[in-house]
Scaffold this motif. Sequence first.
Motif, short mmCIF file in Angstrom:
data_model
loop_
_atom_site.label_atom_id
_atom_site.label_comp_id
_atom_site.label_asym_id
_atom_site.label_seq_id
_atom_site.Cartn_x
_atom_site.Cartn_y
_atom_site.Cartn_z
N VAL A 30 0.84 -1.21 0.00
CA VAL A 30 0.00 0.00 0.00
C VAL A 30 0.87 1.25 0.00
O VAL A 30 1.96 1.26 0.56
CB VAL A 30 -0.97 0.05 1.22
CG1 VAL A 30 -1.97 -1.09 1.17
CG2 VAL A 30 -0.22 0.06 2.53
N PRO A 31 0.38 2.32 -0.62
CA PRO A 31 1.07 3.60 -0.51
C PRO A 31 1.09 4.05 0.96
O PRO A 31 0.15 3.76 1.71
CB PRO A 31 0.22 4.55 -1.35
CG PRO A 31 -0.60 3.69 -2.23
CD PRO A 31 -0.81 2.40 -1.47
N GLY A 32 2.13 4.70 1.36
CA GLY A 32 2.22 5.19 2.73
C GLY A 32 2.90 4.22 3.69
O GLY A 32 3.12 4.56 4.84
N MET A 33 3.22 3.01 3.22
CA MET A 33 3.98 2.07 4.04
C MET A 33 5.45 2.45 3.88
O MET A 33 6.00 2.39 2.78
CB MET A 33 3.75 0.63 3.58
CG MET A 33 4.53 -0.40 4.38
SD MET A 33 4.41 -2.09 3.69
CE MET A 33 2.75 -2.55 4.15
N TYR A 54 7.64 -5.20 12.51
CA TYR A 54 7.77 -3.77 12.79
C TYR A 54 7.49 -3.06 11.48
O TYR A 54 8.16 -3.32 10.46
CB TYR A 54 9.19 -3.45 13.28
CG TYR A 54 9.47 -1.96 13.34
CD1 TYR A 54 9.02 -1.20 14.41
CD2 TYR A 54 10.16 -1.32 12.32
CE1 TYR A 54 9.26 0.16 14.47
CE2 TYR A 54 10.41 0.04 12.36
CZ TYR A 54 9.96 0.77 13.44
OH TYR A 54 10.18 2.12 13.50
N SER A 55 6.49 -2.19 11.47
CA SER A 55 6.17 -1.45 10.25
C SER A 55 5.83 -0.02 10.59
O SER A 55 5.42 0.30 11.72
CB SER A 55 5.03 -2.14 9.48
OG SER A 55 3.92 -2.37 10.31
N VAL A 56 6.01 0.85 9.61
CA VAL A 56 5.76 2.28 9.78
C VAL A 56 4.89 2.75 8.61
O VAL A 56 5.18 2.44 7.45
CB VAL A 56 7.08 3.08 9.83
CG1 VAL A 56 6.80 4.57 9.98
CG2 VAL A 56 7.98 2.58 10.93
N PHE A 57 3.86 3.53 8.95
CA PHE A 57 2.93 4.06 7.97
C PHE A 57 2.85 5.57 8.10
O PHE A 57 3.01 6.11 9.19
CB PHE A 57 1.54 3.44 8.18
CG PHE A 57 1.53 1.95 7.94
CD1 PHE A 57 1.22 1.43 6.69
CD2 PHE A 57 1.86 1.06 8.95
CE1 PHE A 57 1.23 0.07 6.46
CE2 PHE A 57 1.88 -0.31 8.73
CZ PHE A 57 1.55 -0.80 7.48
N ALA A 61 -4.77 6.19 7.93
CA ALA A 61 -5.43 5.75 6.69
C ALA A 61 -4.58 4.73 5.95
O ALA A 61 -5.10 3.74 5.43
CB ALA A 61 -5.75 6.95 5.81
N SER A 62 -3.27 4.94 5.89
CA SER A 62 -2.42 3.97 5.18
C SER A 62 -2.31 2.67 5.97
O SER A 62 -2.27 1.59 5.38
CB SER A 62 -1.04 4.57 4.86
OG SER A 62 -0.39 5.03 6.01
N LEU A 63 -2.29 2.74 7.30
CA LEU A 63 -2.31 1.52 8.11
C LEU A 63 -3.61 0.76 7.87
O LEU A 63 -3.60 -0.46 7.66
CB LEU A 63 -2.16 1.85 9.60
CG LEU A 63 -2.35 0.68 10.57
CD1 LEU A 63 -1.42 -0.48 10.28
CD2 LEU A 63 -2.18 1.16 12.01
N GLN A 64 -4.73 1.46 7.86
CA GLN A 64 -6.02 0.80 7.62
C GLN A 64 -6.08 0.19 6.22
O GLN A 64 -6.62 -0.90 6.04
CB GLN A 64 -7.18 1.78 7.82
CG GLN A 64 -8.54 1.15 7.69
CD GLN A 64 -8.80 0.01 8.67
OE1 GLN A 64 -8.23 -0.06 9.75
NE2 GLN A 64 -9.67 -0.90 8.29
#
Length: 92
Positions: A30-33, A54-57, A61-64
């Motif tokens: 997804v965009p924003g990851m 471990y992830s960063v958004f 909205a990008s996490l969702q």
Amino acid sequence: MIKHIVMWKLVDATQAPPFKQLLETCKGIVPGMREFEVAVQAEGLEANHDVALYSVFDDAASLQAYVVHPRHQEVVATLPARASRSVFDYKT
């Protein structure tokens, strides 16, 4: 920024490498990851779980978008059996 950390205790710890491999197919979906790292417990180091993500958004909205993405949902449905799952999301 939203940091999304998930840790799993597996029913069979020997399934950690294939679990990691499946999760890694979600990287960049997804965009924003911004970051996406999957790790398995390393022998000789302290750990209460078998696999960690471990992830960063960019934002919630990008996490969702990641959470509901069809590829993510497919991976979740096919992961090896989990005994427990812990999640910690926070803003920075």
